[in-house]
Design a protein around this motif. Structure first.
Motif: not given
Length: 70
Positions: A14-29
């Protein structure tokens, strides 16, 4: 002990999934901020006015605000 290990494994997934989502959102930003800073989409005339005139406050789009759709 086994149950605790399984729960830790699930939490790690779960943590890995959330970190991946966070990285994707940060990249898009970062991409969106770069596009905005570079005035992407502006034609040559308005871009020249924005960058060369001290009397232009910025694009109208920077001054507009819209309500959150939620």
């Amino acid at each position: 002990m086994r149950e605790l290990q399984e729960e830790l494994n699930r939490a790690a997934v779960t943590q890995d999934q959330v970190l991946q989502q966070q990285a994707e959102a940060r990249s898009r930003l970062n991409v969106l901020e770069q596009l905005q800073a570079d005035h992407e989409g502006f034609s040559a005339g308005p871009l020249a006015a924005l960058t060369q005139s001290e009397h232009v406050l910025g694009p109208l789009a920077d001054k507009m605000r819209v309500a959150d759709p939620t």
